[in-house]
Motif scaffolding. Structure first.
Motif, PDB file in Angstrom:
ATOM      1  N   ALA A 128       0.829  -1.208   0.000  1.00  0.00           N
ATOM      2  CA  ALA A 128       0.000   0.000   0.000  1.00  0.00           C
ATOM      3  C   ALA A 128       0.867   1.264   0.000  1.00  0.00           C
ATOM      4  CB  ALA A 128      -0.944   0.006   1.200  1.00  0.00           C
ATOM      5  N   SER A 129       1.967   1.248   0.756  1.00  0.00           N
ATOM      6  CA  SER A 129       2.871   2.405   0.788  1.00  0.00           C
ATOM      7  C   SER A 129       3.521   2.629  -0.567  1.00  0.00           C
ATOM      8  CB  SER A 129       3.950   2.215   1.848  1.00  0.00           C
ATOM      9  OG  SER A 129       3.368   2.150   3.130  1.00  0.00           O
ATOM     10  N   ILE A 130       3.891   1.543  -1.219  1.00  0.00           N
ATOM     11  CA  ILE A 130       4.510   1.658  -2.545  1.00  0.00           C
ATOM     12  C   ILE A 130       3.498   2.225  -3.538  1.00  0.00           C
ATOM     13  CG2 ILE A 130       5.525   0.380  -4.475  1.00  0.00           C
ATOM     14  CD1 ILE A 130       6.590  -1.623  -2.304  1.00  0.00           C
ATOM     15  N   ALA A 131       2.305   1.682  -3.525  1.00  0.00           N
ATOM     16  CA  ALA A 131       1.270   2.166  -4.446  1.00  0.00           C
ATOM     17  C   ALA A 131       0.977   3.649  -4.208  1.00  0.00           C
ATOM     18  CB  ALA A 131      -0.003   1.335  -4.293  1.00  0.00           C
ATOM     19  N   ALA A 132       0.906   4.052  -2.955  1.00  0.00           N
ATOM     20  CA  ALA A 132       0.646   5.462  -2.636  1.00  0.00           C
ATOM     21  C   ALA A 132       1.794   6.352  -3.100  1.00  0.00           C
ATOM     22  CB  ALA A 132       0.409   5.625  -1.139  1.00  0.00           C
TER      23      ALA A 132
END
Length: 165
Positions: A128-132
């Motif tokens: 999720a952090s990477i996608a954000a």
């Protein structure tokens, strides 16, 4: 400072001090590509919507297509061409190859630069952090899952090697 007067701008690119003539609001991207031959950063939309032009400015992602070159005076700019010297960029590039994370590759330099900034701040990001973090970059080929896996692979490799920013 939008007049057409030419001024000398001094800054650092990939660890090297440089200077360039910057007329009016000539974009940083034009200076990087035209003056220094650093063609890894691409012109996509010119509106900060696609991220193909992303570079790091003092270690933070910045759109080079719309940023006037004079605004980087005295600052540090890192482009994808710094991968030979920067272990994080090298690990990301290798992971992108291993995951076959690019198809056309037009967007990848901007994505890799944004991922580099993320890994410097957060060495073990979750999906999720990477996608954000990559949300400001557009990949029209649909390689998003492979791109995320590549960033995860690079993070794991850097963690195993004990690399830091």
């Amino acid at each position: 400072m939008s007049d057409l007067a030419t001024q000398m701008v001094r800054f650092t690119v990939n660890g090297q001090p440089v200077e360039a003539d910057a007329a009016g609001d000539v974009p940083l991207l034009a200076v990087l590509r035209g003056e220094f031959g650093l063609t890894g950063s691409r012109f996509g939309c010119g509106l900060e919507q696609c991220g193909a032009c992303t570079v790091l400015l003092d270690d933070e992602p910045a759109y080079a297509c719309s940023r006037p070159a004079w605004t980087v005076a005295g600052r540090r700019v890192m482009t994808i061409e710094d991968a030979g010297r920067d272990p994080m960029l090298a690990a990301l590039k290798q992971a992108f190859v291993e995951e076959q994370a690019g198809q056309c590759g037009y967007c990848l330099s901007g994505i890799v630069m944004r991922a580099r900034a993320l890994l410097a701040r957060q060495p073990a990001p979750d999906r999720a952090s990477i996608a954000a973090a990559l949300d400001g970059n557009l990949c029209r080929c649909g390689a998003h899952n492979r791109i995320i896996r590549a960033v995860q692979r690079a993070a794991a490799r850097l963690s195993d090697a004990g690399a830091t920013a």
